[in-house]
Design a protein around this motif. Structure first.
Motif, PDB file in Angstrom:
ATOM      1  N   LEU A  21       0.817  -1.224   0.000  1.00 34.18           N
ATOM      2  CA  LEU A  21       0.000   0.000   0.000  1.00 34.18           C
ATOM      3  C   LEU A  21       0.847   1.269   0.000  1.00 34.18           C
ATOM      4  O   LEU A  21       0.638   2.162  -0.818  1.00 34.18           O
ATOM      5  N   LEU A  22       1.786   1.370   0.914  1.00 32.18           N
ATOM      6  CA  LEU A  22       2.588   2.594   1.017  1.00 32.18           C
ATOM      7  C   LEU A  22       3.756   2.619   0.034  1.00 32.18           C
ATOM      8  O   LEU A  22       4.452   3.624  -0.079  1.00 32.18           O
ATOM      9  N   ARG A  23       3.953   1.528  -0.687  1.00 30.22           N
ATOM     10  CA  ARG A  23       4.960   1.495  -1.753  1.00 30.22           C
ATOM     11  C   ARG A  23       4.375   1.995  -3.075  1.00 30.22           C
ATOM     12  O   ARG A  23       5.087   2.173  -4.048  1.00 30.22           O
ATOM     13  N   THR A  24       3.084   2.163  -3.087  1.00 38.91           N
ATOM     14  CA  THR A  24       2.377   2.550  -4.302  1.00 38.91           C
ATOM     15  C   THR A  24       2.302   4.066  -4.393  1.00 38.91           C
ATOM     16  O   THR A  24       1.653   4.704  -3.572  1.00 38.91           O
ATOM     17  N   MET A  25       2.984   4.629  -5.350  1.00 38.11           N
ATOM     18  CA  MET A  25       2.974   6.077  -5.588  1.00 38.11           C
ATOM     19  C   MET A  25       3.219   6.879  -4.305  1.00 38.11           C
ATOM     20  O   MET A  25       2.424   7.751  -3.944  1.00 38.11           O
ATOM     21  N   PRO A  26       4.313   6.632  -3.601  1.00 36.57           N
ATOM     22  CA  PRO A  26       4.544   7.298  -2.316  1.00 36.57           C
ATOM     23  C   PRO A  26       4.710   8.817  -2.415  1.00 36.57           C
ATOM     24  O   PRO A  26       4.546   9.511  -1.413  1.00 36.57           O
ATOM     25  N   ASN A  27       4.997   9.331  -3.590  1.00 36.81           N
ATOM     26  CA  ASN A  27       5.156  10.782  -3.753  1.00 36.81           C
ATOM     27  C   ASN A  27       3.876  11.464  -4.219  1.00 36.81           C
ATOM     28  O   ASN A  27       3.858  12.678  -4.411  1.00 36.81           O
ATOM     29  N   MET A  32       0.315   9.115   0.076  1.00 37.92           N
ATOM     30  CA  MET A  32       1.507   9.403   0.885  1.00 37.92           C
ATOM     31  C   MET A  32       1.509   8.764   2.272  1.00 37.92           C
ATOM     32  O   MET A  32       2.568   8.511   2.824  1.00 37.92           O
ATOM     33  N   SER A  33       0.350   8.529   2.835  1.00 34.76           N
ATOM     34  CA  SER A  33       0.301   7.947   4.180  1.00 34.76           C
ATOM     35  C   SER A  33      -0.885   6.999   4.288  1.00 34.76           C
ATOM     36  O   SER A  33      -1.791   7.019   3.457  1.00 34.76           O
ATOM     37  N   ALA A  34      -0.859   6.201   5.325  1.00 31.97           N
ATOM     38  CA  ALA A  34      -1.901   5.192   5.520  1.00 31.97           C
ATOM     39  C   ALA A  34      -3.288   5.803   5.690  1.00 31.97           C
ATOM     40  O   ALA A  34      -4.294   5.138   5.453  1.00 31.97           O
ATOM     41  N   THR A  35      -3.349   7.067   6.084  1.00 32.39           N
ATOM     42  CA  THR A  35      -4.650   7.705   6.299  1.00 32.39           C
ATOM     43  C   THR A  35      -5.173   8.444   5.069  1.00 32.39           C
ATOM     44  O   THR A  35      -6.288   8.956   5.098  1.00 32.39           O
ATOM     45  N   CYS A  36      -4.394   8.488   4.018  1.00 33.91           N
ATOM     46  CA  CYS A  36      -4.841   9.167   2.793  1.00 33.91           C
ATOM     47  C   CYS A  36      -5.987   8.397   2.146  1.00 33.91           C
ATOM     48  O   CYS A  36      -6.035   7.168   2.187  1.00 33.91           O
ATOM     49  N   LYS A  37      -6.880   9.150   1.546  1.00 36.48           N
ATOM     50  CA  LYS A  37      -8.056   8.557   0.912  1.00 36.48           C
ATOM     51  C   LYS A  37      -7.672   7.533  -0.157  1.00 36.48           C
ATOM     52  O   LYS A  37      -8.280   6.465  -0.256  1.00 36.48           O
ATOM     53  N   GLY A  38      -6.652   7.834  -0.944  1.00 40.18           N
ATOM     54  CA  GLY A  38      -6.225   6.911  -1.995  1.00 40.18           C
ATOM     55  C   GLY A  38      -5.766   5.573  -1.449  1.00 40.18           C
ATOM     56  O   GLY A  38      -6.059   4.522  -2.020  1.00 40.18           O
ATOM     57  N   VAL A  39      -5.061   5.605  -0.328  1.00 37.40           N
ATOM     58  CA  VAL A  39      -4.557   4.364   0.279  1.00 37.40           C
ATOM     59  C   VAL A  39      -5.711   3.522   0.807  1.00 37.40           C
ATOM     60  O   VAL A  39      -5.752   2.306   0.593  1.00 37.40           O
ATOM     61  N   THR A  40      -6.652   4.156   1.478  1.00 42.97           N
ATOM     62  CA  THR A  40      -7.785   3.389   2.011  1.00 42.97           C
ATOM     63  C   THR A  40      -8.652   2.833   0.878  1.00 42.97           C
ATOM     64  O   THR A  40      -9.128   1.701   0.959  1.00 42.97           O
ATOM     65  N   GLN A  41      -8.828   3.622  -0.181  1.00 39.41           N
ATOM     66  CA  GLN A  41      -9.592   3.123  -1.330  1.00 39.41           C
ATOM     67  C   GLN A  41      -8.847   1.989  -2.026  1.00 39.41           C
ATOM     68  O   GLN A  41      -9.456   0.994  -2.428  1.00 39.41           O
ATOM     69  N   LEU A  42      -7.543   2.137  -2.167  1.00 37.76           N
ATOM     70  CA  LEU A  42      -6.735   1.100  -2.802  1.00 37.76           C
ATOM     71  C   LEU A  42      -6.832  -0.207  -2.018  1.00 37.76           C
ATOM     72  O   LEU A  42      -7.017  -1.280  -2.596  1.00 37.76           O
ATOM     73  N   GLN A  43      -6.735  -0.114  -0.712  1.00 35.06           N
ATOM     74  CA  GLN A  43      -6.850  -1.307   0.119  1.00 35.06           C
ATOM     75  C   GLN A  43      -8.217  -1.970  -0.069  1.00 35.06           C
ATOM     76  O   GLN A  43      -8.308  -3.190  -0.202  1.00 35.06           O
ATOM     77  N   SER A  44      -9.253  -1.172  -0.106  1.00 33.82           N
ATOM     78  CA  SER A  44     -10.607  -1.718  -0.290  1.00 33.82           C
ATOM     79  C   SER A  44     -10.754  -2.407  -1.641  1.00 33.82           C
ATOM     80  O   SER A  44     -11.327  -3.493  -1.733  1.00 33.82           O
ATOM     81  N   VAL A  45     -10.234  -1.774  -2.683  1.00 31.19           N
ATOM     82  CA  VAL A  45     -10.338  -2.352  -4.031  1.00 31.19           C
ATOM     83  C   VAL A  45      -9.568  -3.667  -4.105  1.00 31.19           C
ATOM     84  O   VAL A  45     -10.085  -4.673  -4.612  1.00 31.19           O
ATOM     85  N   LEU A  46      -8.347  -3.676  -3.600  1.00 32.64           N
ATOM     86  CA  LEU A  46      -7.533  -4.890  -3.675  1.00 32.64           C
ATOM     87  C   LEU A  46      -8.119  -6.009  -2.821  1.00 32.64           C
ATOM     88  O   LEU A  46      -8.111  -7.178  -3.215  1.00 32.64           O
ATOM     89  N   ARG A  47      -8.647  -5.657  -1.675  1.00 37.14           N
ATOM     90  CA  ARG A  47      -9.288  -6.658  -0.814  1.00 37.14           C
ATOM     91  C   ARG A  47     -10.534  -7.225  -1.502  1.00 37.14           C
ATOM     92  O   ARG A  47     -10.756  -8.431  -1.515  1.00 37.14           O
TER      93      ARG A  47
END
Length: 130
Positions: A21-27, A32-47
């Motif tokens: 998750l945090l290796r994906t587009m870190p910049n 950028m962080s575990a609390t960012c909307k993109g990270v939470t959405q990405l986790q949901s999609v992959l799950r």
């Protein structure tokens, strides 16, 4: 006890998704962080994809496909896009655990580059037309 409903979310997939998750587009501001909307959405999609297709589950690379899609559309459309890419447009082996299809593409690309650098277009024309 018999479980009725969707298959369980494999712990191995969950671990790899979490690592990636945090290796994906870190910049990128959305990832950028575990609390960012993109990270939470990405986790949901992959799950959700892992639950949808337990035979493939998750493999590295899916995170970048899904994250790029999330930059343009919402999580539901990203989920369906990921299904289309992994189940319709590529051979099943492309996203299996051994990544056989992806490795074959890499070998093909290396061979293609070598072939065209070794045999430039002009020399091929000369060989075919005496």
């Amino acid at each position: 006890m018999v479980r009725i409903g969707p298959p369980h979310y494999c712990a191995n997939h969950q671990k790899q998704v979490t690592l990636d998750l945090l290796r994906t587009m870190p910049n990128n501001v959305h990832f950028m962080s575990a609390t960012c909307k993109g990270v939470t959405q990405l986790q949901s999609v992959l799950r959700a994809y892992c639950l949808h297709n337990g035979s493939i589950g998750y493999c590295q690379g899916m995170n970048f496909i899904a994250a790029t899609c999330l930059l343009f559309v919402g999580p539901e459309d990203t989920f369906w896009f990921l299904i289309a890419v992994t189940e319709r447009y590529f051979d099943r082996s492309y996203f299996d655990q051994s990544l056989t299809g992806a490795q074959a593409d890499q070998v093909k690309a290396v061979y293609h580059t070598w072939f065209h650098s070794t045999f430039p277009t002009n020399s091929m024309k000369q060989l075919s037309h005496p």
